[in-house]
Design an enzyme around this catalytic site. Structure first.
Site, PDB file in Angstrom:
ATOM      1  N   GLU A  46       0.853  -1.200   0.000  1.00 61.17           N
ATOM      2  CA  GLU A  46       0.000   0.000   0.000  1.00 61.17           C
ATOM      3  C   GLU A  46       0.891   1.253   0.000  1.00 61.17           C
ATOM      4  O   GLU A  46       1.950   1.257   0.636  1.00 61.17           O
ATOM      5  CB  GLU A  46      -0.838  -0.017   1.292  1.00 61.17           C
ATOM      6  CG  GLU A  46      -1.637   1.244   1.556  1.00 61.17           C
ATOM      7  CD  GLU A  46      -2.244   1.267   2.980  1.00 61.17           C
ATOM      8  OE1 GLU A  46      -1.600   0.766   3.928  1.00 61.17           O
ATOM      9  OE2 GLU A  46      -3.365   1.805   3.119  1.00 61.17           O
ATOM     10  N   ASN A 106      -7.003   6.228  -1.784  1.00 62.83           N
ATOM     11  CA  ASN A 106      -5.894   5.308  -1.493  1.00 62.83           C
ATOM     12  C   ASN A 106      -6.076   4.147  -2.466  1.00 62.83           C
ATOM     13  O   ASN A 106      -6.985   3.333  -2.316  1.00 62.83           O
ATOM     14  CB  ASN A 106      -6.003   4.857  -0.029  1.00 62.83           C
ATOM     15  CG  ASN A 106      -4.803   4.039   0.410  1.00 62.83           C
ATOM     16  OD1 ASN A 106      -4.080   3.495  -0.411  1.00 62.83           O
ATOM     17  ND2 ASN A 106      -4.616   3.942   1.714  1.00 62.83           N
ATOM     18  N   LYS A 123      -9.308   1.944  -1.957  1.00 61.43           N
ATOM     19  CA  LYS A 123      -9.542   1.383  -0.620  1.00 61.43           C
ATOM     20  C   LYS A 123     -10.910   1.775  -0.057  1.00 61.43           C
ATOM     21  O   LYS A 123     -11.243   2.967   0.024  1.00 61.43           O
ATOM     22  CB  LYS A 123      -8.424   1.869   0.305  1.00 61.43           C
ATOM     23  CG  LYS A 123      -8.433   1.282   1.703  1.00 61.43           C
ATOM     24  CD  LYS A 123      -7.174   1.753   2.434  1.00 61.43           C
ATOM     25  CE  LYS A 123      -7.025   1.215   3.828  1.00 61.43           C
ATOM     26  NZ  LYS A 123      -5.769   1.658   4.461  1.00 61.43           N
ATOM     27  N   GLU A 142      -6.183   8.726   7.675  1.00 65.68           N
ATOM     28  CA  GLU A 142      -6.691   8.287   6.363  1.00 65.68           C
ATOM     29  C   GLU A 142      -8.091   8.836   6.077  1.00 65.68           C
ATOM     30  O   GLU A 142      -8.420   9.144   4.944  1.00 65.68           O
ATOM     31  CB  GLU A 142      -6.700   6.766   6.290  1.00 65.68           C
ATOM     32  CG  GLU A 142      -5.323   6.184   6.091  1.00 65.68           C
ATOM     33  CD  GLU A 142      -5.376   4.740   5.667  1.00 65.68           C
ATOM     34  OE1 GLU A 142      -5.920   4.428   4.605  1.00 65.68           O
ATOM     35  OE2 GLU A 142      -4.862   3.891   6.427  1.00 65.68           O
ATOM     36  N   CYS A 168      -4.734  -2.995   2.800  1.00 67.75           N
ATOM     37  CA  CYS A 168      -4.467  -2.911   4.229  1.00 67.75           C
ATOM     38  C   CYS A 168      -5.658  -3.222   5.124  1.00 67.75           C
ATOM     39  O   CYS A 168      -6.006  -4.359   5.335  1.00 67.75           O
ATOM     40  CB  CYS A 168      -3.859  -1.549   4.577  1.00 67.75           C
ATOM     41  SG  CYS A 168      -3.114  -1.591   6.227  1.00 67.75           S
ATOM     42  N   ASN A 193       0.281  -1.018   5.313  1.00 62.19           N
ATOM     43  CA  ASN A 193       1.170  -0.267   6.224  1.00 62.19           C
ATOM     44  C   ASN A 193       0.505  -0.373   7.583  1.00 62.19           C
ATOM     45  O   ASN A 193      -0.475   0.332   7.861  1.00 62.19           O
ATOM     46  CB  ASN A 193       1.218   1.225   5.874  1.00 62.19           C
ATOM     47  CG  ASN A 193       2.056   1.567   4.660  1.00 62.19           C
ATOM     48  OD1 ASN A 193       3.150   2.103   4.773  1.00 62.19           O
ATOM     49  ND2 ASN A 193       1.518   1.291   3.484  1.00 62.19           N
TER      50      ASN A 193
HETATM   51  N1  CDV Z   1      -3.013   1.446   6.592  1.00 59.49           N
HETATM   52  C1  CDV Z   1      -3.948   0.830   7.343  1.00 59.49           C
HETATM   53  O1  CDV Z   1      -5.056   0.626   6.907  1.00 59.49           O
HETATM   54  N2  CDV Z   1      -3.577   0.497   8.605  1.00 59.49           N
HETATM   55  C2  CDV Z   1      -4.480  -0.131   9.539  1.00 59.49           C
HETATM   56  C3  CDV Z   1      -4.125   0.212  10.944  1.00 59.49           C
HETATM   57  C4  CDV Z   1      -4.448   1.610  11.265  1.00 59.49           C
HETATM   58  C5  CDV Z   1      -4.825  -0.674  11.949  1.00 59.49           C
HETATM   59  C6  CDV Z   1      -4.479  -1.647   9.376  1.00 59.49           C
HETATM   60  O2  CDV Z   1      -5.576  -2.216   9.323  1.00 59.49           O
HETATM   61  O3  CDV Z   1      -3.431  -2.262   9.366  1.00 59.49           O
END
Ligand code: CDV
Length: 308
Positions: A46, A106, A123, A142, A168, A193
């Site tokens: 990501e 994103n 996303k 975000e 993510c 991330n």
């Molecule tokens: N980049 C993300 O979406 N990170 C989230 C954190 C904030 C929990 C994740 O689900 O990994």
């Protein structure tokens, strides 16, 4: 029967001061190594081109926009697309997208082996918050910088395999996988991330975070009889640690390959997509076993309603 060597290209930390050119050079090195080891698809994380900027509160949108790409391929990423085409390797990576209409997403794209973009995903499940939060150890903005994705969970037939993408936080939601499972998905790519500590619960550290990442990716693969590739941006970015733990999971939920470092690292797995058929035609034969008459709440209700 389609077989493919898939590579997860985990990236180590990217600092705020690192330029796109420096990052793309690292991505190229991983691409070259992956191709030399027989991979025909390379999956990056990501927001692969920059540091994880949503950790920073920026009141000035001119500054925010410097983290976004207005075209893809961009000047900086063009060498990656060109090299991928030369090598005959499909790629997928995430980046911050600013549309001509001024919308911020994103985003993740996927190419075929000719370097042509064949799929785009924005996303859907955005974590974090909109305003500066004094209660958190660090920010996760975000919800401030991105709109929720407007494209849904699509799949594409790429090199003979039905592929889809998520990003993510999406990996923690069973709806993500099932929407693609219902379209026969055989490979889901998910870059992430994930901070190594919970900004709202200091006791939650790396071990639990890695466990939850594995748990989500493995169950999503198993319950939809699909391969899943989860790829981290890892390491310490300007003092903020991110987990590694990139894995490639088979349709039984077993981990085929796992990253051992928090740096730039390739993981590879020889994926035989014929292995998706067994689960899809037996225990997870959706046509025979799903009971949609009982699933209405899934789409008609968002939060919990306690009626007892
Ligand atoms: N980049 C993300 O979406 N990170 C989230 C954190 C904030 C929990 C994740 O689900 O990994």
């Amino acid at each position: 029967m389609t077989r493919m060597i898939i590579a997860g290209a985990q990236l180590g930390a990217i600092q705020k001061a690192d330029s796109r050119d420096v990052v793309v050079a690292r991505m190229l090195a991983l691409l070259n190594e992956a191709a030399s080891r027989g991979a025909t698809l390379v999956v990056y994380p990501e927001l692969a081109l920059t540091t994880f900027f949503p950790r920073w509160y920026m009141p000035d949108w001119n500054e925010v926009d410097t983290w976004f790409e207005t075209e893809m391929p961009s000047r900086a990423t063009l060498p990656l697309f060109e090299r991928a085409r030369e090598l005959g390797v499909a790629i997928s990576f995430g980046y911050a997208e600013l549309t001509p209409e001024g919308q911020h997403f994103n985003t993740s794209i996927m190419t075929n082996r000719k370097g042509e973009i064949i799929g785009k995903y924005r996303k859907v499940h955005l974590p974090g918050h909109v305003e500066y939060d004094t209660e958190r150890a660090f920010q996760h903005m975000e919800k401030r910088y991105f709109l929720p994705g407007d494209l849904g969970f699509n799949v594409w037939r790429n090199e003979g395999v039905i592929m889809g993408m998520a990003i993510c936080n999406d990996r923690r939601w069973p709806e993500t996988y099932r929407c693609m499972g219902l379209q026969g998905v055989e490979l889901i790519t998910i870059g992430y991330n994930t901070p190594a500590v919970n900004s709202q619960m200091s006791a939650e550290g790396q071990e639990k975070r890695l466990f939850h990442s594995d748990l989500s990716l493995q169950s999503g693969a198993y319950q939809n009889a699909s391969f899943v590739v989860g790829v981290a941006k890892a390491g310490v970015e300007d003092g903020h640690p991110l987990i590694g733990g990139s894995i490639i999971v088979d349709p039984d939920g077993f981990v085929l390959a796992r990253a051992e470092t928090e740096e730039d690292e390739l993981i590879l797995a020889d994926c035989d997509f014929a292995k998706c058929a067994f689960g899809k035609t037996t225990i997870f034969d959706f046509e025979r076993h799903r009971r949609v008459e009982h699933y209405g709440r899934i789409t008609s209700q968002t939060g919990v309603i306690i009626e007892v």
